[in-house]
Design an enzyme around this catalytic site. Structure first.
Site, short mmCIF file in Angstrom:
data_model
loop_
_atom_site.label_atom_id
_atom_site.label_comp_id
_atom_site.label_asym_id
_atom_site.label_seq_id
_atom_site.Cartn_x
_atom_site.Cartn_y
_atom_site.Cartn_z
N GLY A 1 -9.65 -2.28 9.81
CA GLY A 1 -9.14 -3.30 9.36
C GLY A 1 -7.55 -3.30 9.76
CD GLN B 1 -2.24 -9.12 10.86
OE1 GLN B 1 -1.43 -9.85 11.67
NE2 GLN B 1 -1.78 -9.26 9.40
CB THR C 1 -0.87 -0.07 14.38
OG1 THR C 1 0.17 0.77 13.72
CG2 THR C 1 -1.78 0.47 14.75
CG HIS D 1 -1.91 5.10 16.71
ND1 HIS D 1 -1.33 5.25 15.59
CD2 HIS D 1 -3.10 4.64 16.73
CE1 HIS D 1 -2.18 4.53 14.65
NE2 HIS D 1 -3.30 4.35 15.40
N GLY E 1 -5.22 1.90 8.09
CA GLY E 1 -6.35 1.06 8.76
C GLY E 1 -7.51 1.63 8.51
N GLY F 1 -7.86 5.50 9.37
CA GLY F 1 -7.01 6.24 8.27
C GLY F 1 -5.71 5.90 8.44
CB CYS G 1 1.18 -4.52 9.81
SG CYS G 1 0.62 -2.82 10.12
#
Length: 222
Positions: free
Chosen positions: A81, A83, A85, A87, A154, A165, A183
């Site tokens: 879930g 939008q 992001t 990493h 998420g 997670g 997001c």
């Protein structure tokens, strides 16, 4: 109270793994898919898995194309879930694979628990992480009243087993977030523990995450 205590003491501990180095995002998703299937089929137990990724943008199920400003890093569509992001190195990602049927079959309560995990982790560094209605993630108030996101969430649930997670900004390159609207929120920024003046190590954060996880979700084992 007695039934809750019995449930906590008889449930097997959650396996706790910390992976060294940078894990390619597609490899992490493939691993989670396999582990979730094994948990559903009772071939494996629950797992909390801490990783770090090379720079990547991921798009959740609600991501808008207009929120991808500069695709300077690989972009992956993912079933979690949320939008867009980011990493990358210096960010601790915690992937959590729990069986909610054995715990509490309530996804909203699970998300609140993830938030509580992050809030308790930050509190160990004297950082006040806060929830905000209508804004996903954990936020901190900066001097002058500005609010920045320090951690994101998420999740995805399959047959009541969770995956994906949280991510906590320890010391990432914050300029990498400028390639997206994190997001979908344009009016607020992002921060990290280092940006807040806390030169903590990833190992320090892992200890804090472990302590807080134990308090929120129960016992763990290597």
């Amino acid at each position: 109270m007695l039934s809750k205590t019995l449930t906590q003491t008889t449930r097997p501990p959650v396996e706790w793994q910390v992976l060294e180095g940078l894990t390619p995002y597609p490899d992490a998703v493939a691993f989670m898919e396999d582990r979730v299937a094994a948990i559903v089929e009772k071939r494996a137990g629950e797992l909390a898995w801490l990783v770090e990724h090379p720079p990547v943008y991921t798009a959740g199920t609600s991501a808008k194309d207009s929120d991808l400003i500069d695709a300077r890093f690989p972009v992956f569509k993912t079933g979690r879930g949320g939008q867009f992001t980011y990493h990358g190195p210096g960010q601790r990602v915690g992937y959590v694979m729990l069986d909610l049927k054995r715990r509490k079959a309530d996804v909203r309560a699970y998300v609140r628990d993830l938030e509580e995990w992050l809030i308790r982790t930050l509190a160990q560094f004297n950082v006040k992480g806060e929830r905000r209605a209508g804004r996903v993630g954990i936020w901190v108030v900066r001097p002058g009243g500005r609010e920045d996101k320090i951690a994101a969430l998420g999740v995805r649930v399959r047959h009541w087993v969770t995956f994906h997670g949280v991510s906590l900004n320890v010391e990432p390159n914050l300029s990498h977030f400028s390639g997206i609207v994190p997001c979908g929120i344009r009016e607020h920024g992002v921060t990290s523990l280092a940006d807040l003046g806390l030169p903590v190590t990833m190992a320090d954060v892992d200890v804090a995450l472990h302590n807080a996880f134990h308090a929120v979700f129960g016992s763990t084992a290597p």
